[in-house]
Design an enzyme around this catalytic site. Structure first.
Site, PDB file in Angstrom:
ATOM      1  N   LYS A   1       1.291  -9.338  17.982  1.00  0.00           N
ATOM      2  CA  LYS A   1       0.238  -9.909  18.831  1.00  0.00           C
ATOM      3  C   LYS A   1      -0.974 -10.179  17.934  1.00  0.00           C
ATOM      4  O   LYS A   1      -1.939  -9.405  17.911  1.00  0.00           O
ATOM      5  CB  LYS A   1      -0.066  -8.917  19.954  1.00  0.00           C
ATOM      6  CG  LYS A   1      -0.610  -9.547  21.213  1.00  0.00           C
ATOM      7  CD  LYS A   1      -0.616  -8.550  22.344  1.00  0.00           C
ATOM      8  CE  LYS A   1      -1.621  -8.907  23.420  1.00  0.00           C
ATOM      9  NZ  LYS A   1      -1.520 -10.238  23.990  1.00  0.00           N
TER      10      LYS A   1
HETATM   11  N1  PMP Z   1       3.415 -13.417  25.759  1.00  0.00           N
HETATM   12  C1  PMP Z   1       2.176 -13.549  25.245  1.00  0.00           C
HETATM   13  C2  PMP Z   1       1.921 -14.652  24.282  1.00  0.00           C
HETATM   14  C3  PMP Z   1       1.160 -12.667  25.616  1.00  0.00           C
HETATM   15  O1  PMP Z   1      -0.074 -12.792  25.120  1.00  0.00           O
HETATM   16  C4  PMP Z   1       1.433 -11.655  26.573  1.00  0.00           C
HETATM   17  C5  PMP Z   1       0.341 -10.722  27.019  1.00  0.00           C
HETATM   18  N2  PMP Z   1       0.228  -9.609  26.195  1.00  0.00           N
HETATM   19  C6  PMP Z   1       2.736 -11.550  27.068  1.00  0.00           C
HETATM   20  C7  PMP Z   1       3.701 -12.449  26.645  1.00  0.00           C
HETATM   21  C8  PMP Z   1       3.110 -10.454  28.002  1.00  0.00           C
HETATM   22  O2  PMP Z   1       3.143  -9.226  27.321  1.00  0.00           O
HETATM   23  P1  PMP Z   1       2.839  -7.861  28.057  1.00  0.00           P
HETATM   24  O3  PMP Z   1       3.716  -7.833  29.260  1.00  0.00           O
HETATM   25  O4  PMP Z   1       3.203  -6.809  27.069  1.00  0.00           O
HETATM   26  O5  PMP Z   1       1.409  -7.848  28.402  1.00  0.00           O
END
Ligand code: PMP
Length: 314
Positions: free
Chosen positions: A157
């Site tokens: 991320k």
């Molecule tokens: N894809 C992206 C690009 C994101 O930024 C997020 C948000 N964190 C998600 C998917 C979903 O991830 P999560 O369920 O861990 O928040």
């Protein structure tokens, strides 16, 4: 975002909000060389408790992002959960909150290398409501392709990677949609600007596999588990064509911010009946029960209480 917290955690200490500043010369500011998480804490009125949802898994993912970016984070996932609990307590937050941990290259140098650059870590905690409309989103397939693992790994991320999301999100909104759906360079469905995507087709869930340049979402994992255990739906992780979006029975986006957000239209085609579908709605209700700690079985496993003395009800 409503910034009304008293304190944040920065470089090993809890400090007043106003001390949360970085230099204009910071490496991560110039090059996007940081990685972050978004963690929600849900207020449970009946139990007078804030529950951090799957905080440990978020920190495990942050540690993986750090490994990819060559950032040495001097904490374990468990220590990071403890710091998060203390931050929310110190801020006295008794409401829905959003925690934003960021590990970043903080050295004040010019030069784009990852190695040999010192780093810093901070966490902020803010009150937060819904991030997107949960009553049926209208989406458009983006002309911006999802970043590739060999160019900018979506698995981590990474702060700078969100420029890709921002291109897609703004294009979608400026074209009158609520959200973008991005394709991979090969033209398969990848994910939303900050959400994973699920389709309901022929009585099963399908979602892009981990090699489709997605962030491996914690909510994605939660959905797969809840769908199977509580609703009897199997999820298949596979390549998805763009036009499968148009003929799906239901679609929803999911993420920590978005939660469970049903999609009612893609590229001007109605999904199913064009209204929020029954499976998406049921999953959304179940998800909110689980994250708010209303389900004792999942509370034990996934919800970390912030405040100590709490009356436990099922
Ligand atoms: N894809 C992206 C690009 C994101 O930024 C997020 C948000 N964190 C998600 C998917 C979903 O991830 P999560 O369920 O861990 O928040």
């Amino acid at each position: 975002m409503n910034v009304n917290s008293k304190e944040l955690f920065m470089d090993g200490k809890f400090v007043p909000q106003e001390q949360g500043v970085i230099s204009v010369r910071t490496h991560a500011f110039a090059y996007g060389t940081g990685c972050f998480e978004g963690i929600r804490g849900y207020w449970n009125e009946e139990q007078q408790q804030v529950y951090l949802f799957r905080a440990r898994e978020h920190y495990e993912r942050l540690l993986n992002s750090c490994k990819i970016l060559q950032i040495a984070l001097p904490y374990t996932a468990d220590e990071l959960v403890e710091i998060s609990i203390e931050l929310v307590r110190r801020n006295g937050q008794k409401q829905d909150v959003y925690l934003r941990p960021v590990a970043y290259k903080s050295q004040m140098i010019l030069g784009v290398n990852l190695h040999g650059v010192s780093d810093s870590f901070l966490i902020t905690s803010e009150p937060q409501g819904n991030y997107v409309d949960l009553g049926g989103m209208r989406c458009g397939v983006s002309s911006w392709r999802r970043i590739d693992d060999n160019a900018m790994p979506a698995r981590a991320k990474i702060c700078g990677a969100y420029v890709n999301s921002a291109f897609a999100k703004s294009e979608a909104m400026q074209n009158g949609y609520d959200e973008a759906i991005m394709l991979t360079n090969e033209g398969h469905v990848s994910e939303g600007s900050a959400e994973n995507i699920f389709l309901l087709m022929n009585g099963a869930f399908i979602t892009p596999s981990p090699s489709e340049n997605i962030l491996l979402g914690i909510t994605r994992d939660t959905v797969m588990k809840l769908a199977q255990r509580e609703m009897g739906y199997q999820t298949y992780e596979r390549q998805i064509d763009r036009t499968e979006l148009y003929v799906a029975d239901e679609i929803f986006l999911c993420g920590t911010g978005a939660q469970i957000a049903p999609v009612v239209e893609v590229d001007h085609r109605a999904i199913g009946t064009g209204k929020v579908g029954p499976v998406g709605k049921k999953l959304q209700d179940l998800y909110f029960d689980v994250v708010r700690g209303r389900r004792a079985d999942y509370r034990e496993q996934w919800c970390t209480p912030v405040y100590t003395s709490v009356a436990q009800h099922s």
